[in-house]
Motif scaffolding. Structure first.
Motif, PDB file in Angstrom:
ATOM      1  N   PRO A   1      45.251  28.085  55.447  1.00  7.67           N
ATOM      2  CA  PRO A   1      45.878  29.339  54.598  1.00  7.67           C
ATOM      3  C   PRO A   1      45.980  28.607  53.006  1.00  7.67           C
ATOM      4  N   PHE A   2      46.156  27.414  52.956  1.00  4.52           N
ATOM      5  CA  PHE A   2      46.489  26.862  51.515  1.00  4.52           C
ATOM      6  C   PHE A   2      45.198  26.973  50.676  1.00  4.52           C
ATOM      7  N   THR A   3      44.254  26.436  51.182  1.00  4.67           N
ATOM      8  CA  THR A   3      42.801  26.422  50.469  1.00  4.67           C
ATOM      9  C   THR A   3      42.362  27.876  50.421  1.00  4.67           C
ATOM     10  N   PHE A   4      42.570  28.711  51.409  1.00  6.10           N
ATOM     11  CA  PHE A   4      42.156  30.150  51.172  1.00  6.10           C
ATOM     12  C   PHE A   4      42.867  30.685  50.103  1.00  6.10           C
ATOM     13  N   ALA A   5      44.056  30.615  49.965  1.00 10.17           N
ATOM     14  CA  ALA A   5      45.129  31.203  49.051  1.00 10.17           C
ATOM     15  C   ALA A   5      44.701  30.741  47.582  1.00 10.17           C
ATOM     16  N   ARG A   6      44.471  29.237  47.870  1.00  5.63           N
ATOM     17  CA  ARG A   6      44.082  28.513  46.288  1.00  5.63           C
ATOM     18  C   ARG A   6      42.889  28.911  45.931  1.00  5.63           C
ATOM     19  N   THR A   7      41.744  29.142  46.521  1.00  7.68           N
ATOM     20  CA  THR A   7      40.543  29.424  45.958  1.00  7.68           C
ATOM     21  C   THR A   7      40.585  31.053  45.642  1.00  7.68           C
ATOM     22  N   ASN A   8      40.768  31.732  46.598  1.00  7.31           N
ATOM     23  CA  ASN A   8      40.965  33.343  46.369  1.00  7.31           C
ATOM     24  C   ASN A   8      41.725  33.788  45.183  1.00  7.31           C
ATOM     25  N   VAL A   9      42.967  33.427  45.382  1.00  2.46           N
ATOM     26  CA  VAL A   9      44.075  33.888  44.479  1.00  2.46           C
ATOM     27  C   VAL A   9      44.198  32.906  43.231  1.00  2.46           C
ATOM     28  N   MET A  10      44.281  31.637  43.348  1.00  3.98           N
ATOM     29  CA  MET A  10      44.427  30.906  41.987  1.00  3.98           C
ATOM     30  C   MET A  10      43.085  30.885  41.313  1.00  3.98           C
ATOM     31  N   GLY A  11      41.911  30.691  41.914  1.00  2.00           N
ATOM     32  CA  GLY A  11      40.762  30.690  41.518  1.00  2.00           C
ATOM     33  C   GLY A  11      40.515  31.991  40.622  1.00  2.00           C
ATOM     34  N   THR A  12      40.733  33.198  41.305  1.00  2.00           N
ATOM     35  CA  THR A  12      40.528  34.316  40.516  1.00  2.00           C
ATOM     36  C   THR A  12      41.564  34.398  39.256  1.00  2.00           C
ATOM     37  N   LEU A  13      42.704  33.907  39.313  1.00  5.42           N
ATOM     38  CA  LEU A  13      43.680  33.891  38.201  1.00  5.42           C
ATOM     39  C   LEU A  13      43.150  32.991  37.111  1.00  5.42           C
ATOM     40  N   THR A  14      42.717  31.849  37.438  1.00  2.75           N
ATOM     41  CA  THR A  14      42.172  30.947  36.586  1.00  2.75           C
ATOM     42  C   THR A  14      40.834  31.614  35.606  1.00  2.75           C
ATOM     43  N   LEU A  15      40.046  32.277  36.367  1.00  5.71           N
ATOM     44  CA  LEU A  15      39.032  33.024  35.809  1.00  5.71           C
ATOM     45  C   LEU A  15      39.472  34.151  34.853  1.00  5.71           C
ATOM     46  N   LEU A  16      40.522  34.724  35.284  1.00  3.40           N
ATOM     47  CA  LEU A  16      41.100  35.931  34.412  1.00  3.40           C
ATOM     48  C   LEU A  16      41.662  35.229  33.266  1.00  3.40           C
ATOM     49  N   GLN A  17      42.551  34.275  33.348  1.00  2.00           N
ATOM     50  CA  GLN A  17      43.461  33.770  32.290  1.00  2.00           C
ATOM     51  C   GLN A  17      42.275  33.045  31.261  1.00  2.00           C
ATOM     52  N   ALA A  18      41.241  32.359  31.794  1.00  2.00           N
ATOM     53  CA  ALA A  18      40.368  31.811  30.766  1.00  2.00           C
ATOM     54  C   ALA A  18      39.743  32.770  30.014  1.00  2.00           C
ATOM     55  N   ALA A  19      39.262  33.595  30.736  1.00  2.00           N
ATOM     56  CA  ALA A  19      38.285  34.944  30.038  1.00  2.00           C
ATOM     57  C   ALA A  19      39.211  35.402  29.054  1.00  2.00           C
ATOM     58  N   LYS A  20      40.458  35.778  29.398  1.00  2.00           N
ATOM     59  CA  LYS A  20      41.551  36.496  28.415  1.00  2.00           C
ATOM     60  C   LYS A  20      41.673  35.262  27.153  1.00  2.00           C
ATOM     61  N   LEU A  21      42.178  34.304  27.290  1.00  8.15           N
ATOM     62  CA  LEU A  21      42.288  33.476  26.346  1.00  8.15           C
ATOM     63  C   LEU A  21      40.870  33.052  25.328  1.00  8.15           C
ATOM     64  N   TYR A  22      39.721  33.024  25.885  1.00  8.75           N
ATOM     65  CA  TYR A  22      38.529  32.794  25.396  1.00  8.75           C
ATOM     66  C   TYR A  22      38.158  33.966  24.478  1.00  8.75           C
TER      67      TYR A  22
END
Length: 123
Positions: free
Chosen positions: A95-116
């Protein structure tokens, strides 16, 4: 030129979306960001791998620096996010890999897009 990152673009659905965009929008730069885990297969994209408007980047959507570098390098206008851990059995087993990719990966994309996009000058 518009530039779009498509995450998970070597997967079954992602490869069809990448192919559609590369063929339908030859004036767009399509950046396929995929980690090439169990679901990714570059053979799905053999027919477009040499197209001028297509770029493959092997990488993890959780890698904030990589995502920011791609946003800056290609002056990205949009993101189509298809990368995900989707197999239920895998989510139970790890479940940690699942959550890392699906939650943290999405958050990473959102934050990078916002800042850029906030850093761009007003037009």
């Amino acid at each position: 030129m518009r530039s779009i990152i498509i995450t998970g673009g070597a997967g079954f659905i992602g490869s069809h979306v990448v192919r559609l965009f590369v063929n339908k929008y030859p004036d767009y730069r399509i950046i396929n960001l995929d980690k090439l885990t169990y679901a990714g297969n570059l053979a799905n994209l053999k027919d477009i791998e040499d197209r001028e408007n297509y770029t493959f980047v092997k990488g993890d959507i959780c890698d904030f620096e990589l995502v920011m570098d791609l946003m800056k390098k290609y002056e990205v206008n949009g993101i189509i996010h298809l990368a995900a851990e989707s197999h239920v059995d895998r989510s139970i087993k790890d479940p940690f890999t699942f959550a890392r990719t699906n939650v943290m990966g999405t958050l990473t994309l959102l934050q990078a897009a916002k800042l850029y996009w906030e850093s761009l000058p007003e037009k």
